[in-house]
Write an enzyme that holds these catalytic residues in place. Structure first.
Site, PDB file in Angstrom:
ATOM      1  N   SER A 203       0.844  -1.193   0.000  1.00 33.69           N
ATOM      2  CA  SER A 203       0.000   0.000   0.000  1.00 33.69           C
ATOM      3  C   SER A 203       0.879   1.244   0.000  1.00 33.69           C
ATOM      4  O   SER A 203       0.387   2.356   0.130  1.00 33.69           O
ATOM      5  CB  SER A 203      -0.886  -0.014   1.253  1.00 33.69           C
ATOM      6  OG  SER A 203      -0.045  -0.087   2.400  1.00 33.69           O
ATOM      7  N   ASN A 204       2.188   1.031  -0.125  1.00 30.51           N
ATOM      8  CA  ASN A 204       3.136   2.139   0.068  1.00 30.51           C
ATOM      9  C   ASN A 204       3.791   2.496  -1.275  1.00 30.51           C
ATOM     10  O   ASN A 204       4.601   1.729  -1.802  1.00 30.51           O
ATOM     11  CB  ASN A 204       4.168   1.672   1.111  1.00 30.51           C
ATOM     12  CG  ASN A 204       5.147   2.751   1.493  1.00 30.51           C
ATOM     13  OD1 ASN A 204       5.602   3.508   0.641  1.00 30.51           O
ATOM     14  ND2 ASN A 204       5.482   2.822   2.766  1.00 30.51           N
TER      15      ASN A 204
ATOM     16  N   ASP B  93       8.513  -6.544   3.907  1.00 30.51           N
ATOM     17  CA  ASP B  93       8.223  -5.918   5.175  1.00 30.51           C
ATOM     18  C   ASP B  93       9.500  -5.262   5.675  1.00 30.51           C
ATOM     19  O   ASP B  93      10.568  -5.878   5.651  1.00 30.51           O
ATOM     20  CB  ASP B  93       7.718  -6.964   6.175  1.00 30.51           C
ATOM     21  CG  ASP B  93       6.639  -6.360   7.030  1.00 30.51           C
ATOM     22  OD1 ASP B  93       5.636  -5.901   6.451  1.00 30.51           O
ATOM     23  OD2 ASP B  93       6.809  -6.285   8.255  1.00 30.51           O
TER      24      ASP B  93
ATOM     25  N   PHE C  47      10.051   8.786   2.189  1.00 35.48           N
ATOM     26  CA  PHE C  47       8.794   8.527   2.885  1.00 35.48           C
ATOM     27  C   PHE C  47       9.121   8.014   4.287  1.00 35.48           C
ATOM     28  O   PHE C  47      10.294   7.796   4.625  1.00 35.48           O
ATOM     29  CB  PHE C  47       7.934   7.512   2.105  1.00 35.48           C
ATOM     30  CG  PHE C  47       8.580   6.162   1.967  1.00 35.48           C
ATOM     31  CD1 PHE C  47       9.466   5.904   0.934  1.00 35.48           C
ATOM     32  CD2 PHE C  47       8.322   5.137   2.883  1.00 35.48           C
ATOM     33  CE1 PHE C  47      10.080   4.647   0.809  1.00 35.48           C
ATOM     34  CE2 PHE C  47       8.908   3.887   2.765  1.00 35.48           C
ATOM     35  CZ  PHE C  47       9.798   3.647   1.723  1.00 35.48           C
TER      36      PHE C  47
ATOM     37  N   LYS D 265      19.788   7.449  -2.116  1.00 29.40           N
ATOM     38  CA  LYS D 265      19.285   6.501  -1.103  1.00 29.40           C
ATOM     39  C   LYS D 265      19.549   5.067  -1.555  1.00 29.40           C
ATOM     40  O   LYS D 265      19.914   4.202  -0.744  1.00 29.40           O
ATOM     41  CB  LYS D 265      17.779   6.718  -0.855  1.00 29.40           C
ATOM     42  CG  LYS D 265      17.188   5.694   0.123  1.00 29.40           C
ATOM     43  CD  LYS D 265      15.718   5.898   0.423  1.00 29.40           C
ATOM     44  CE  LYS D 265      15.186   4.776   1.315  1.00 29.40           C
ATOM     45  NZ  LYS D 265      13.748   4.866   1.588  1.00 29.40           N
TER      46      LYS D 265
END
Ligand code: ITT
Length: 222
Positions: A10-11, A73, A157, A198
């Protein structure tokens, strides 16, 4: 195996980063959309248990004719807090947020920047689980670093604005705070660098690289 990885997440930030990493091996990443509330994320003590439970649910939603599905995860593990928020990272981010974490650590400070980094040491960890149509493959990645004294930067985020990655050596390994690396954000947080920078440090990139190394279809020519 098809060249599309269906990623149940969902990200959007995680999706964009995974798409970048898989494009390097010629694979496309697409979001596997499932109505909210349909996928239940179990509360477990480690990321792998959560990811393995999620892939079982994701498999049920794989579009017809497709073979490859992934879940991932991740979490922020702060040494001084015994690894908290860890598997609770999403809940903690939604509740106390980056400011809450900064406040929890405000007493951990020192005039000596190396000692301050040690006191505020943390890591991002990611576990990616992929079903390639034949088998489940698990990839793991860690990014060492420290928690900034305040949130910095608008990029990325989640916890990116408060996480300063440790410098890396020429092989990409994380270095201790007293050693200057060949790759460094020079004290800037993930929120203050662009996504390509990143990626040099990313736990997610490392987890996906670990997956890719284990995918027989991508390593057949070796
Ligand atoms: P899923 O739908 O894929 O589960 P999520 O946002 O719940 O998305 P995780 O459980 O993997 O993702 O992440 C737990 C928390 O850690 C969440 O608040 C994220 O924003 C944060 N997080 C994970 N990876 C991160 C990264 O690379 N940078 C910053 N924060 C991150």
């Amino acid at each position: 195996m098809s060249a599309t990885v269906w990623f149940l997440t969902s990200n959007q930030g995680k999706l964009d980063e995974a798409a970048h990493h898989f494009s390097e091996v010629g694979m496309e990443v697409r979001a596997l959309s499932v109505d909210s509330g349909v996928v239940v994320e179990p509360q477990a003590e480690d990321l792998e248990t959560v990811a393995r439970a999620k892939i079982q649910q994701a498999l049920k939603h794989l579009p017809e004719g497709e073979t490859t599905v992934m879940v991932e995860d991740a979490g922020l593990f702060i040494d001084a807090l015994g690894g908290f928020p860890g598997v609770y990272s999403a809940y903690v981010h939604d509740t106390i947020g980056n400011l809450g974490i900064v406040r929890l650590l405000h007493h951990l400070t020192s005039e000596d920047p190396v000692r301050a980094k040690r006191l505020r040491a943390a890591s991002f960890q990611a576990v990616a689980v992929l079903w390639d149509g034949h088998q489940l493959i698990v990839g793991k990645g860690v990014c060492r670093g420290s928690i900034a004294s305040d949130a910095q930067g608008e990029n990325g985020f989640g916890y990116d604005p408060i996480f300063i990655p440790a410098d890396l050596d020429e092989d990409g390994a994380s270095l201790d705070p007293e050693t200057l690396g060949v790759v460094s954000t020079h004290g800037r947080t993930f929120g203050s660098v662009d996504v390509s920078e990143k990626h040099l440090f990313s736990h997610r990139r490392r987890a996906i690289e670990d997956l890719v190394r284990q995918m027989p279809q991508l390593n057949a020519g070796e």
